[in-house]
Design an enzyme around this catalytic site. Structure first.
Site, mmCIF file in Angstrom:
data_model
loop_
_atom_site.group_PDB
_atom_site.id
_atom_site.type_symbol
_atom_site.label_atom_id
_atom_site.label_comp_id
_atom_site.label_asym_id
_atom_site.label_seq_id
_atom_site.Cartn_x
_atom_site.Cartn_y
_atom_site.Cartn_z
ATOM 1 N N GLU A 227 0.781 -1.232 0.000
ATOM 2 C CA GLU A 227 0.000 0.000 0.000
ATOM 3 C C GLU A 227 0.813 1.283 0.000
ATOM 4 O O GLU A 227 0.262 2.360 -0.167
ATOM 5 C CB GLU A 227 -1.018 0.035 1.151
ATOM 6 C CG GLU A 227 -0.418 0.097 2.546
ATOM 7 C CD GLU A 227 -0.197 -1.279 3.096
ATOM 8 O OE1 GLU A 227 0.744 -1.934 2.626
ATOM 9 O OE2 GLU A 227 -0.918 -1.695 4.008
ATOM 10 N N ASP B 136 -0.962 -4.352 4.833
ATOM 11 C CA ASP B 136 -0.777 -4.579 6.278
ATOM 12 C C ASP B 136 -1.731 -5.650 6.793
ATOM 13 O O ASP B 136 -2.767 -5.931 6.192
ATOM 14 C CB ASP B 136 -0.998 -3.275 7.060
ATOM 15 C CG ASP B 136 0.086 -2.249 6.757
ATOM 16 O OD1 ASP B 136 1.175 -2.655 6.330
ATOM 17 O OD2 ASP B 136 -0.164 -1.048 6.942
ATOM 18 N N ASP C 134 -3.646 -5.756 9.507
ATOM 19 C CA ASP C 134 -4.828 -5.417 10.322
ATOM 20 C C ASP C 134 -6.063 -5.344 9.430
ATOM 21 O O ASP C 134 -6.021 -5.640 8.242
ATOM 22 C CB ASP C 134 -4.594 -4.109 11.093
ATOM 23 C CG ASP C 134 -4.291 -2.931 10.165
ATOM 24 O OD1 ASP C 134 -4.369 -3.109 8.932
ATOM 25 O OD2 ASP C 134 -3.973 -1.845 10.673
ATOM 26 N N GLU D 298 -7.753 -2.829 8.270
ATOM 27 C CA GLU D 298 -7.643 -1.846 7.184
ATOM 28 C C GLU D 298 -6.838 -2.441 6.026
ATOM 29 O O GLU D 298 -7.197 -2.288 4.864
ATOM 30 C CB GLU D 298 -6.964 -0.579 7.721
ATOM 31 C CG GLU D 298 -7.302 0.693 6.960
ATOM 32 C CD GLU D 298 -8.734 1.135 7.155
ATOM 33 O OE1 GLU D 298 -9.294 1.690 6.196
ATOM 34 O OE2 GLU D 298 -9.300 0.920 8.244
ATOM 35 N N TYR E 297 5.308 -3.873 13.067
ATOM 36 C CA TYR E 297 4.111 -3.096 12.728
ATOM 37 C C TYR E 297 3.671 -2.235 13.908
ATOM 38 O O TYR E 297 3.627 -2.694 15.046
ATOM 39 C CB TYR E 297 2.987 -4.046 12.305
ATOM 40 C CG TYR E 297 1.827 -3.331 11.655
ATOM 41 C CD1 TYR E 297 2.040 -2.477 10.574
ATOM 42 C CD2 TYR E 297 0.528 -3.499 12.122
ATOM 43 C CE1 TYR E 297 0.983 -1.822 9.967
ATOM 44 C CE2 TYR E 297 -0.534 -2.840 11.523
ATOM 45 C CZ TYR E 297 -0.307 -2.001 10.444
ATOM 46 O OH TYR E 297 -1.347 -1.348 9.861
ATOM 47 N N ARG F 87 0.792 -0.578 14.583
ATOM 48 C CA ARG F 87 -0.600 -0.522 15.074
ATOM 49 C C ARG F 87 -0.933 -1.859 15.733
ATOM 50 O O ARG F 87 -1.294 -2.825 15.056
ATOM 51 C CB ARG F 87 -1.566 -0.199 13.933
ATOM 52 C CG ARG F 87 -1.541 1.277 13.581
ATOM 53 C CD ARG F 87 -2.693 1.669 12.689
ATOM 54 N NE ARG F 87 -2.376 1.450 11.293
ATOM 55 C CZ ARG F 87 -1.774 2.347 10.504
ATOM 56 N NH1 ARG F 87 -1.417 3.505 10.997
ATOM 57 N NH2 ARG F 87 -1.534 2.079 9.238
ATOM 58 N N HIS G 116 -0.479 -10.043 16.457
ATOM 59 C CA HIS G 116 0.981 -10.062 16.284
ATOM 60 C C HIS G 116 1.711 -9.499 17.500
ATOM 61 O O HIS G 116 1.175 -9.441 18.596
ATOM 62 C CB HIS G 116 1.369 -9.328 15.001
ATOM 63 C CG HIS G 116 0.745 -7.987 14.859
ATOM 64 N ND1 HIS G 116 1.136 -6.910 15.610
ATOM 65 C CD2 HIS G 116 -0.261 -7.553 14.054
ATOM 66 C CE1 HIS G 116 0.421 -5.863 15.266
ATOM 67 N NE2 HIS G 116 -0.438 -6.226 14.339
#
Length: 772
Positions: free
Chosen positions: A9, A82, A84, A86, A288, A290, A333
């Site tokens: 992304e 990613d 998650d 999103e 990551y 978030r 994670h």
């Protein structure tokens, strides 16, 4: 043909991944989401199970075309967004928009961008998790429904151009409630007594013992009475208590704890921290960013252990496995940690280096030994009083994790704690050197910083790691909340000092109420909050907002159906919006302050077209009402009648300059000076009620000088045409339009003919769409 097409992304992530994959892989970026809900008709078909109407964003059409062409040529397409919700939604949208063949499309995820992690991901591909996608769709659609239904209601009932959001409105509520709690707080005065003692006979060379009286006195009379008792008193060590203690390290960083510590230690805003962390992640330097997990992988623990042993020795190592307490932990994670723990430092900008160092230290400290210490409490008896003094201190025997890292806290204070105490034993006789009683005041709860607001939201279960920063940014962008530093006020305090048998009273002053980078609700934020609180109690309920997050979690786990969840919420909500539109009164947060002594008309404060204002009279009166805007720092809730009437002393004539009046006033854009129909803004430190004529003339001359320097060239034959110096360099201004000067031309050497030629050849600009 292309053997493998990898889609991520962001371009930064693409560049990092390209380094680890061979020539058989082409890595491209989608630049985030490629499509979103249409603006037209909500973008949701409510009648048809809330079916979303997604459209490709105008700025993504070129990207989509390129990816579509490449995907047709590829044998295998790897979607590596990613991990998650999103990221999963981005993967799903890409699959749908590009029309990817499921047989040759593989979804891969990794929470760190390293060669090993990417290779493991490629060896273990999976399908797109539609449950995660549905959880993200549910959030997006629910927030769109709330925003699109509540915003028109606010336009009609409060003020045009307002908007509301599900999580944002609750975040504003937290700030409004705290502000009202502070405003309602009445400080209570008390006296705190501190003393410095030495062992009897050691008054010259002995080490001082600082102690605090166990009692606080309410009045100066009680305090003086106590100090009088101390004049003839003998002071004895009543007890010396020593207790072993320990301090343990904090777990590795989650999103919220990183945001909090970066705020306290580095002074970064929440959104700034996330932007820097994003760059570190996409460069392959941290995992990551978030996450609400405090877990570390076995490999990370092993690497950290080796680093601790080699740098500090075996005794500093204590392996710990942390478990995430949050029931609704969205991400499975790891905590945020360096990808290569052996790298203490990194290359890059100063911000990236400082945040990386913070993450490295916190990760290493989490696997280090406890700090071992001894806490000592010395109680000092007074022969003439029942009260006693207490001295506390601590001795650090083994620093453990403190060798690397110490966590900060929001409520840190500057009082002396943990100082080293002189050797004392029971029944030692002491002599006081000085005893001082200082007047103090109780303080209300602290206003929120961005970081402490994140902490509170996390405690209440409002939002998730991916939503904290956008929520805080949104409420500031909407001007419901402002972040600012405010000067304190001065107040008089009294001090009583007992020294050499004499009591001296001193009158001192202190600053209080200073605020640094704190969140304050604006008047419009308070009015919107009160309106929503009155008519939409459930949406503004903290438990309801937290329960919605849990429902999203259930959808992500495949335990709930997203359209049923939306339907259950939307039907009663829509009915309530319609009912409120029909029956509610217009809300301007109006408050009657009193009666104007000159006209006998009511004086009120309310939200007007351009913000908060004071009004004298009613709209229904024959004579038009008079209006005045509030000054910066004034609040509708706390404005007094006297302050309101002072606002009508403007515009104020300061005197004459160059045979024309100079006046000070407040306008839509703040305080200003007016002279010869020209306007000069007043600075933050200037008050239109007190600004002098001399200072106003100084500002007028300064602006003239700035405007003079702005003009590079003018032409007698074309008075409206100018060559000017602008924010982004020189340009031509003509008939209220601006024209770019070619690089080949020198602005100060342009002729009138050349200017007209540049204007004639300038391309027609499409009309700019005004943002809502």
């Amino acid at each position: 043909m292309i053997e493998n097409l990898v889609i991520v992304e962001s371009p930064a992530k693409a560049r990092t991944i390209e380094k680890f994959l061979g020539k058989d892989y082409v890595v491209k970026s989608s630049f985030g989401h490629v499509r979103d809900l249409a603006k037209k008709n909500l973008g949701i078909d409510i009648e048809n199970d809330f079916n979303p109407d997604y459209i490709i964003s105008a700025d993504k059409k070129k990207v989509v075309k390129e990816l579509k062409d490449l995907s047709k040529k590829a044998n295998t397409v790897w979607i590596a967004s990613d991990e998650d919700r999103e990221g999963e939604a981005i993967a799903w949208h890409l699959q749908e928009v590009l029309g990817l063949d499921h047989a040759k499309t593989k979804r891969i995820v990794f929470h760190e961008i390293t060669k090993d992690a990417i290779q493991r991901a490629i060896e273990n591909p999976r399908n797109i998790d539609i449950n995660l996608v549905n959880a993200q769709q549910a959030r997006r659609i629910l927030d769109r429904l709330v925003g699109f239904e509540l915003s028109p209601l606010l336009w009609k009932k409060v003020k045009p151009s307002l908007s509301a959001g599900r999580v944002q409105s609750v975040a504003v509520k937290l700030i409004v409630e705290r502000e009202r709690e502070i405003n309602a707080f009445t400080p209570k005065s008390y006296f705190r007594v501190l003393a410095r003692f030495v062992k009897e006979g050691d008054s010259v060379t002995g080490q001082e013992l600082k102690a605090d009286l166990s009692k606080r006195f309410d009045t100066i009379g009680e305090t003086r009475e106590f100090l009088e008792k101390c004049k003839p008193a003998t002071f004895t060590v009543g007890s010396v208590e020593k207790k072993p203690g320990k301090k343990s390290p904090s777990p590795p960083f989650t999103t919220s704890t990183l945001q909090q510590e970066a705020s306290r230690k580095l002074g970064y805003s929440v959104s700034q921290t996330m932007a820097i962390a994003q760059r570190l992640y996409e460069s392959g330097l941290i995992t990551y960013m978030r996450t609400d997990s405090v877990n570390l992988s076995s490999m990370a623990i092993s690497t950290a252990s080796a680093e601790i042993k080699s740098s500090f020795g075996e005794k500093y190592l204590k392996v710990r496995k942390y478990a995430t307490k949050s029931k609704g932990a969205q991400e499975a994670h790891e905590a945020i940690r360096p990808t290569y723990i052996s790298n203490r430092t990194i290359e890059g900008g100063n911000q990236e280096k400082r945040l990386y160092e913070l993450i490295w230290k916190r990760t290493i400290a989490s696997q280090m030994s406890d700090a071992q210490l001894e806490r000592t409490t010395i109680k000092i008896d007074i022969s003439t009083a029942v009260e006693h003094f207490v001295a506390t201190g601590e001795v650090l025997f083994f620093d453990g994790f403190l060798k690397v890292y110490m966590e900060s806290f929001d409520d840190e204070h500057d009082e002396e704690t943990g100082s080293l105490l002189p050797p004392m034993k029971q029944n030692d006789m002491l002599t006081y050197k000085i005893m001082e009683a200082v007047q103090k005041f109780t303080t209300p709860a602290a206003r929120y910083t961005e970081a402490s607001l994140v902490k509170k939201m996390e405690e209440l279960g409002i939002g998730r790691p991916s939503t904290y920063a956008p929520t805080i940014t949104t409420i500031q962008n909407r001007n419901y909340v402002i972040k600012e530093t405010r000067e304190g006020q001065k107040r008089e305090i009294t001090s009583l000092v007992l020294k050499n048998g004499n009591i001296e009273q001193k009158e001192l002053s202190e600053n209080f109420g200073q605020e640094k980078q704190k969140l304050f609700p604006t008047d419009i934020g308070i009015v919107v909050n009160d309106f929503l609180e009155q008519y939409f109690v459930e949406i503004m309920n903290y438990n309801f907002t937290a329960d919605v997050e849990k429902e999203f979690d259930s959808i992500a786990l495949g335990e709930a159906e997203w359209t049923e969840m939306i339907s259950k919420f939307y039907d009663p909500f829509h009915k309530k919006v319609d009912e409120t539109m029909q029956t509610s009164e217009k809300s301007k947060g109006e408050r009657i302050l009193g009666t104007d002594p000159d006209s006998g008309k009511p004086v009120s404060v309310k939200i007007g077209r351009f913000g908060p204002m004071v009004q004298i009279g009613d709209v229904e009166d024959e004579e038009k009402p008079r209006f005045a805007s509030l000054l910066k720092g004034q609040s509708m809730e706390s404005l007094t009648m006297e302050e309101a009437m002072d606002l009508f002393k403007l515009p104020r004539t300061l005197g004459q300059f160059e045979d024309a009046d100079v006046t000070a006033a407040i306008g839509r854009f703040g305080p200003y000076i007016r002279h010869q129909n020209k306007f000069v803004s007043l600075g933050k430190e200037d008050d239109p009620h007190t600004v002098t004529l001399d200072h106003a003339i100084e500002l007028i001359r300064k602006k003239r000088e700035e405007e003079k320097n702005r003009i590079i060239k003018e032409f007698d034959d074309k008075p409206g045409l100018q060559v000017l110096n602008g924010r982004y360099g020189p340009y031509i201004a003509y008939n209220k339009k601006n024209y770019k000067i070619p690089k080949s031309k020198k602005p100060d050497e342009l002729t009138l003919e050349e200017c007209l030629e540049i204007i004639e050849k300038a391309p027609d600009k499409p009309a700019r769409r005004r943002k809502k």
